[in-house]
Design a protein around this motif. Structure first.
Motif, PDB file in Angstrom:
ATOM      1  N   PRO A  41      18.320   1.817  19.026  1.00  0.00           N
ATOM      2  CA  PRO A  41      18.426   2.245  20.478  1.00  0.00           C
ATOM      3  C   PRO A  41      19.144   1.663  21.567  1.00  0.00           C
ATOM      4  O   PRO A  41      19.248   1.950  22.507  1.00  0.00           O
ATOM      5  CB  PRO A  41      17.007   2.654  20.716  1.00  0.00           C
ATOM      6  CG  PRO A  41      16.256   2.815  19.470  1.00  0.00           C
ATOM      7  CD  PRO A  41      16.986   1.839  18.527  1.00  0.00           C
ATOM      8  N   SER A  42      19.218   0.144  21.396  1.00  0.00           N
ATOM      9  CA  SER A  42      19.710  -0.644  22.285  1.00  0.00           C
ATOM     10  C   SER A  42      21.139  -0.843  21.880  1.00  0.00           C
ATOM     11  O   SER A  42      21.909  -1.836  22.686  1.00  0.00           O
ATOM     12  CB  SER A  42      19.021  -2.174  21.975  1.00  0.00           C
ATOM     13  OG  SER A  42      17.662  -2.034  22.460  1.00  0.00           O
ATOM     14  N   HIS A  43      21.776   0.028  21.356  1.00  0.00           N
ATOM     15  CA  HIS A  43      23.126  -0.143  21.153  1.00  0.00           C
ATOM     16  C   HIS A  43      23.670   1.219  21.266  1.00  0.00           C
ATOM     17  O   HIS A  43      23.203   2.444  21.488  1.00  0.00           O
ATOM     18  CB  HIS A  43      23.462  -0.330  19.562  1.00  0.00           C
ATOM     19  CG  HIS A  43      23.124  -1.772  19.250  1.00  0.00           C
ATOM     20  ND1 HIS A  43      21.454  -2.049  18.774  1.00  0.00           N
ATOM     21  CD2 HIS A  43      23.567  -3.121  19.259  1.00  0.00           C
ATOM     22  CE1 HIS A  43      21.558  -3.219  18.565  1.00  0.00           C
ATOM     23  NE2 HIS A  43      22.521  -3.937  18.950  1.00  0.00           N
ATOM     24  N   SER A  44      25.219   1.053  21.712  1.00  0.00           N
ATOM     25  CA  SER A  44      25.751   2.474  21.771  1.00  0.00           C
ATOM     26  C   SER A  44      26.198   3.249  20.437  1.00  0.00           C
ATOM     27  O   SER A  44      27.158   3.006  20.017  1.00  0.00           O
ATOM     28  CB  SER A  44      27.227   2.326  22.744  1.00  0.00           C
ATOM     29  OG  SER A  44      26.880   1.654  24.047  1.00  0.00           O
ATOM     30  N   ALA A  45      25.091   3.753  20.038  1.00  0.00           N
ATOM     31  CA  ALA A  45      25.264   4.320  18.710  1.00  0.00           C
ATOM     32  C   ALA A  45      24.152   5.421  18.498  1.00  0.00           C
ATOM     33  O   ALA A  45      23.408   5.727  19.506  1.00  0.00           O
ATOM     34  CB  ALA A  45      24.900   3.197  17.649  1.00  0.00           C
ATOM     35  N   LEU A  46      24.313   6.100  17.338  1.00  0.00           N
ATOM     36  CA  LEU A  46      23.213   7.338  17.123  1.00  0.00           C
ATOM     37  C   LEU A  46      21.940   6.748  16.620  1.00  0.00           C
ATOM     38  O   LEU A  46      22.033   6.139  15.544  1.00  0.00           O
ATOM     39  CB  LEU A  46      23.777   8.330  16.275  1.00  0.00           C
ATOM     40  CG  LEU A  46      23.175   9.429  15.785  1.00  0.00           C
ATOM     41  CD1 LEU A  46      23.987  10.814  15.679  1.00  0.00           C
ATOM     42  CD2 LEU A  46      22.153   9.291  14.445  1.00  0.00           C
ATOM     43  N   CYS A  47      20.938   7.216  17.004  1.00  0.00           N
ATOM     44  CA  CYS A  47      19.493   6.889  16.509  1.00  0.00           C
ATOM     45  C   CYS A  47      18.838   8.360  16.036  1.00  0.00           C
ATOM     46  O   CYS A  47      18.744   9.303  16.794  1.00  0.00           O
ATOM     47  CB  CYS A  47      18.460   6.138  17.736  1.00  0.00           C
ATOM     48  SG  CYS A  47      16.827   5.634  17.226  1.00  0.00           S
ATOM     49  N   LEU A  48      18.246   8.124  14.726  1.00  0.00           N
ATOM     50  CA  LEU A  48      17.787   9.498  14.274  1.00  0.00           C
ATOM     51  C   LEU A  48      16.270   9.338  14.198  1.00  0.00           C
ATOM     52  O   LEU A  48      15.697   8.613  13.518  1.00  0.00           O
ATOM     53  CB  LEU A  48      18.368   9.492  12.760  1.00  0.00           C
ATOM     54  CG  LEU A  48      17.658  10.646  12.070  1.00  0.00           C
ATOM     55  CD1 LEU A  48      18.112  12.144  12.587  1.00  0.00           C
ATOM     56  CD2 LEU A  48      18.289  10.773  10.561  1.00  0.00           C
ATOM     57  N   ASP A  49      15.592  10.267  14.618  1.00  0.00           N
ATOM     58  CA  ASP A  49      14.087  10.396  14.573  1.00  0.00           C
ATOM     59  C   ASP A  49      13.281   9.303  14.908  1.00  0.00           C
ATOM     60  O   ASP A  49      12.040   8.833  14.297  1.00  0.00           O
ATOM     61  CB  ASP A  49      13.876  10.893  12.901  1.00  0.00           C
ATOM     62  CG  ASP A  49      12.594  11.559  13.058  1.00  0.00           C
ATOM     63  OD1 ASP A  49      11.726  11.933  14.052  1.00  0.00           O
ATOM     64  OD2 ASP A  49      11.861  11.603  11.704  1.00  0.00           O
ATOM     65  N   GLY A  50      13.787   8.467  15.938  1.00  0.00           N
ATOM     66  CA  GLY A  50      13.061   7.336  16.142  1.00  0.00           C
ATOM     67  C   GLY A  50      13.392   6.095  15.336  1.00  0.00           C
ATOM     68  O   GLY A  50      12.881   5.014  15.560  1.00  0.00           O
ATOM     69  N   TYR A  51      14.039   6.311  14.168  1.00  0.00           N
ATOM     70  CA  TYR A  51      14.382   5.201  13.289  1.00  0.00           C
ATOM     71  C   TYR A  51      15.629   4.481  13.716  1.00  0.00           C
ATOM     72  O   TYR A  51      16.635   4.932  14.182  1.00  0.00           O
ATOM     73  CB  TYR A  51      14.492   5.735  11.815  1.00  0.00           C
ATOM     74  CG  TYR A  51      13.243   6.059  11.266  1.00  0.00           C
ATOM     75  CD1 TYR A  51      12.820   5.266  10.129  1.00  0.00           C
ATOM     76  CD2 TYR A  51      12.616   7.211  11.731  1.00  0.00           C
ATOM     77  CE1 TYR A  51      11.699   5.842   9.482  1.00  0.00           C
ATOM     78  CE2 TYR A  51      11.579   7.604  10.900  1.00  0.00           C
ATOM     79  CZ  TYR A  51      11.002   6.944   9.895  1.00  0.00           C
ATOM     80  OH  TYR A  51       9.902   7.239   9.047  1.00  0.00           O
ATOM     81  N   SER A  52      15.614   3.143  13.570  1.00  0.00           N
ATOM     82  CA  SER A  52      16.740   2.379  13.467  1.00  0.00           C
ATOM     83  C   SER A  52      17.618   2.395  12.059  1.00  0.00           C
ATOM     84  O   SER A  52      16.955   2.655  11.166  1.00  0.00           O
ATOM     85  CB  SER A  52      16.506   1.115  13.797  1.00  0.00           C
ATOM     86  OG  SER A  52      16.250   0.730  15.319  1.00  0.00           O
ATOM     87  N   SER A  53      18.816   2.033  12.098  1.00  0.00           N
ATOM     88  CA  SER A  53      19.638   2.253  10.966  1.00  0.00           C
ATOM     89  C   SER A  53      19.261   1.063   9.890  1.00  0.00           C
ATOM     90  O   SER A  53      19.647   1.163   8.920  1.00  0.00           O
ATOM     91  CB  SER A  53      21.118   2.146  11.461  1.00  0.00           C
ATOM     92  OG  SER A  53      21.647   1.012  11.982  1.00  0.00           O
ATOM     93  N   ALA A  54      18.638   0.058  10.587  1.00  0.00           N
ATOM     94  CA  ALA A  54      18.085  -1.307   9.581  1.00  0.00           C
ATOM     95  C   ALA A  54      16.669  -1.482  10.125  1.00  0.00           C
ATOM     96  O   ALA A  54      16.436  -1.273  11.540  1.00  0.00           O
ATOM     97  CB  ALA A  54      19.074  -2.387   9.611  1.00  0.00           C
ATOM     98  N   ARG A  55      15.773  -1.844   9.421  1.00  0.00           N
ATOM     99  CA  ARG A  55      14.360  -2.406   9.772  1.00  0.00           C
ATOM    100  C   ARG A  55      14.120  -3.991  10.063  1.00  0.00           C
ATOM    101  O   ARG A  55      14.652  -4.641   9.168  1.00  0.00           O
ATOM    102  CB  ARG A  55      13.533  -1.603   9.078  1.00  0.00           C
ATOM    103  CG  ARG A  55      12.761  -0.298   9.540  1.00  0.00           C
ATOM    104  CD  ARG A  55      13.987   0.603   9.448  1.00  0.00           C
ATOM    105  NE  ARG A  55      14.440   1.336   8.367  1.00  0.00           N
ATOM    106  CZ  ARG A  55      15.290   2.055   8.111  1.00  0.00           C
ATOM    107  NH1 ARG A  55      15.914   2.552   8.931  1.00  0.00           N
ATOM    108  NH2 ARG A  55      15.729   2.380   6.862  1.00  0.00           N
ATOM    109  N   LEU A  56      13.302  -4.210  10.618  1.00  0.00           N
ATOM    110  CA  LEU A  56      12.907  -5.806  10.646  1.00  0.00           C
ATOM    111  C   LEU A  56      11.958  -6.058   9.556  1.00  0.00           C
ATOM    112  O   LEU A  56      10.858  -5.359   9.709  1.00  0.00           O
ATOM    113  CB  LEU A  56      12.566  -6.111  12.225  1.00  0.00           C
ATOM    114  CG  LEU A  56      13.581  -5.733  13.303  1.00  0.00           C
ATOM    115  CD1 LEU A  56      12.953  -6.498  14.528  1.00  0.00           C
ATOM    116  CD2 LEU A  56      14.911  -6.451  13.015  1.00  0.00           C
ATOM    117  N   GLY A  57      11.999  -7.083   8.809  1.00  0.00           N
ATOM    118  CA  GLY A  57      11.095  -7.601   7.959  1.00  0.00           C
ATOM    119  C   GLY A  57       9.958  -8.383   8.399  1.00  0.00           C
ATOM    120  O   GLY A  57       9.761  -8.390   9.735  1.00  0.00           O
ATOM    121  N   ALA A  58       9.343  -9.250   7.508  1.00  0.00           N
ATOM    122  CA  ALA A  58       8.435 -10.006   7.939  1.00  0.00           C
ATOM    123  C   ALA A  58       9.042 -11.055   8.703  1.00  0.00           C
ATOM    124  O   ALA A  58       9.895 -11.573   8.240  1.00  0.00           O
ATOM    125  CB  ALA A  58       7.570 -10.508   6.748  1.00  0.00           C
TER     126      ALA A  58
END
Length: 590
Positions: free
Chosen positions: A373-390
């Motif tokens: 959501p912090s980028h000029s892109a499409l965000c689906l269902d509150g998900y990012s296109s990649a997730r942050l790990g440990a």
């Protein structure tokens, strides 16, 4: 952090302390072989702030007028890392006044007195390399008016750091940190009496790193444009230092410079700044032009991707798109979930941007800045296109690697009827929702219009079953999505045409209009612009198209276009907005 990682970190710190203590007791350097030439460019305004005691590092402002910087308690490890790296010396040298010189001298000799014996947090190879480069660049600035005892202490500290670096440079992780360490070692070997023996080894190691880290297209594993600029700058500095002393660059070193230069040109917007992706900013003012000029490389990039980014150019308008999978493994510690995000710049004025890296404003802002959501892109269902790990550690900084990132990002650049077309897609939402995101961008030859299309589509039978399952979970109400277009803070935007369009005025006088096909709801919302050298995030706006994916294929079309009354060529004489540090100097903290 696992037990093994903790053990390795503790062992690394112990080795650093041991070699630092050994180096501090060794025979020091005695003088410079030649007068070093300063190549780093600092900020005059920031230097004035530092001289006044306003210490802004890693997003923390500490007011300590008259205090030695080493008496300040660092708010966090990132703050301490910045002051130990001595890049602030560039800013004090940029002022060049007696007051700033006195502050710089007090802080340098204060470090020597407190940490020169081999103790303290600054004895890390990357920080030692960074420090040696700055001390060497600004030696004439620092040594002016110093006594012979103080000069001896300066050379002794430089020699100790050189010996330490010769033993510990290989402990730095591959990438920018290792290039800093090796460039610092090379600088010291070329500049200091008694340290010439380190030149062949440092030069050979630098050549090996060029081969190992810089790929055939002139990119880095981190895919961060600003990291690439910093590596390129270090290589040009090292090359100039070798040439000035009558030495020849290794073939691998010269080849890396030739490969990187065209890539950086492709990643540069029409206003001269770098595209802001994967933790990088626009680059220090003038750094890119200076490095490109120093390299002597005039070649431009080809028609394909540059470090995984696609570039569209029309007239005075540039568009840069993240068109490849994000970095993986250790290279992803600062990477963003920005696949298919883009930035648009018209002439000297950025229009569509990404929020940027929030690292300097703390961990919460850093994590938020990495999300889709912090980028000029499409965000689906509150998900990012990649997730942050440990989380893990890179130096003193706590970071998370990207996980569950897109692996398939097909794209194509081709001629359009009236310009250039980009077509790309990614599978970042396939595993969670069964949907592939596809984006098409068309920029006209004159740069006056950018047409876009975003598509969410379930392709395979498995994808359709997962999509149906998701739809059942929300009782067939549809999967919410948002297409965000973050605007630069200098853009004045307002809803127009009864809420069906957005009018955007640039400081150059240009008027751009955003329209869409009414397949989504249009809103103008608050946003932020995150950049280094600021006390806080800058307030901005974003255009948001929101809707729900109800079928196996959902399509939204939109466009940015200059208003008809906007001239083809505008003489842009409007000054840039004042920096926060300049405003604060005048007492304005709004």
């Amino acid at each position: 952090m696992s037990r093994l990682q903790r053990w390795r970190a503790a062992a690394g710190r112990a080795h650093n302390r041991y070699h630092a203590l050994r180096a501090a007791r060794a025979r020091p350097a005695t003088a410079f072989l030649s007068a070093p030439e300063p190549r780093t460019v600092g900020s005059f305004a920031r230097g004035r702030q530092l001289a006044a005691g306003n210490l802004l590092f890693a997003g923390h402002l500490v007011e300590a007028p008259g205090w030695p910087i080493w008496d300040v308690t660092p708010p966090d490890p990132a703050f301490e890392e910045e002051i130990q790296g001595f890049t602030w010396l560039d800013d004090l040298a940029a002022v060049g006044e007696p007051r700033s010189r006195a502050v710089a001298q007090d802080w340098v000799w204060g470090w020597i007195e407190r940490y020169g014996s081999g103790h303290g947090p600054g004895w890390r190879p990357d920080l030692a390399g960074r420090r040696i480069i700055r001390w060497t660049h600004h030696a004439l600035f620092l040594l002016r008016g110093r006594s012979s005892e103080q000069s001896d202490a300066f050379y002794r500290a430089l020699g100790a750091q050189t010996l330490y670096l010769s033993r510990r440079w290989s402990a730095t992780p591959p990438g920018l940190a290792r290039f800093e360490a090796l460039t610092g070692l090379l600088y010291a070997g070329l500049s200091l009496e008694g340290m010439e023996r380190f030149v062949p080894g440092a030069q050979a190691a630098l050549a090996r790193e060029c081969t190992r880290v810089v790929d055939d297209e002139g990119g880095l594993p981190t895919r961060c444009p600003e990291d690439l600029l910093e590596v390129f700058t270090l290589l040009t500095w090292a090359g100039a230092a070798l040439t000035e002393t009558g030495r020849t660059l290794d073939r691998e070193h010269a080849g890396a410079i030739k490969r990187i230069a065209p890539t950086l040109r492709a990643l540069r917007h029409a206003d001269g700044g770098l595209a802001r992706f994967h933790g990088g900013g626009r680059g220090a003012e003038g750094r890119l032009d200076q490095a490109l000029a120093a390299s002597g490389v005039r070649r431009r990039g080809g028609k394909g991707l540059a470090m995984g980014f696609a570039r569209l150019q029309g007239g005075r308008t540039s568009v840069v798109v993240d068109a490849a999978p994000p970095p993986t493994g250790p290279a992803s510690y600062n990477a963003h979930a920005s696949t298919l995000a883009f930035e648009l710049t018209s002439g000297r004025r950025p229009l569509v941007v990404n929020c940027g890296s929030g690292a300097i404003f703390g961990s919460d802002w850093r994590r938020a800045g990495r999300a889709t959501p912090s980028h000029s892109a499409l965000c689906l269902d509150g998900y990012s296109s990649a997730r942050l790990g440990a989380p893990g550690f890179i130096g003193a900084a706590r970071r998370e690697m990207l996980e569950d990132a897109p692996t398939r990002v097909p794209c194509e650049l081709s001629p359009a009827e009236d310009g250039t077309r980009f077509e790309g897609g990614h599978d970042g939402y396939v595993a969670t929702h069964g949907l592939t995101h596809a984006r098409t961008l068309e920029l006209t030859h004159d740069g006056r219009a950018l047409a876009g299309e975003d598509l969410l589509v379930a392709i395979s039978d498995r994808d359709k079953r997962l999509f149906d399952h998701r739809m059942d979970a929300v009782r067939l109400s549809g999967l919410p999505f948002q297409i965000r277009f973050h605007l630069h803070p200098d853009v004045d935007a307002e809803l127009d045409m009864n809420g069906t369009a957005v009018s955007m005025a640039l400081r150059s006088g240009e008027i751009w209009v955003f329209r869409h096909d009414l397949g989504a709801d249009l809103r103008l919302e608050a946003s932020v612009y995150l950049e280094k050298g600021r006390l806080r995030p800058r307030a901005a706006q974003q255009v948001v198209l929101s809707g729900r994916a109800m079928q196996y294929a959902t399509r939204v079309r939109w466009s940015f276009a200059k208003a008809q009354e906007t001239a083809i060529a505008i003489r842009d004489l409007a000054p840039a907005a004042a920096d926060d540090d300049e405003a604060d100097e005048n007492g304005d903290d709004s």
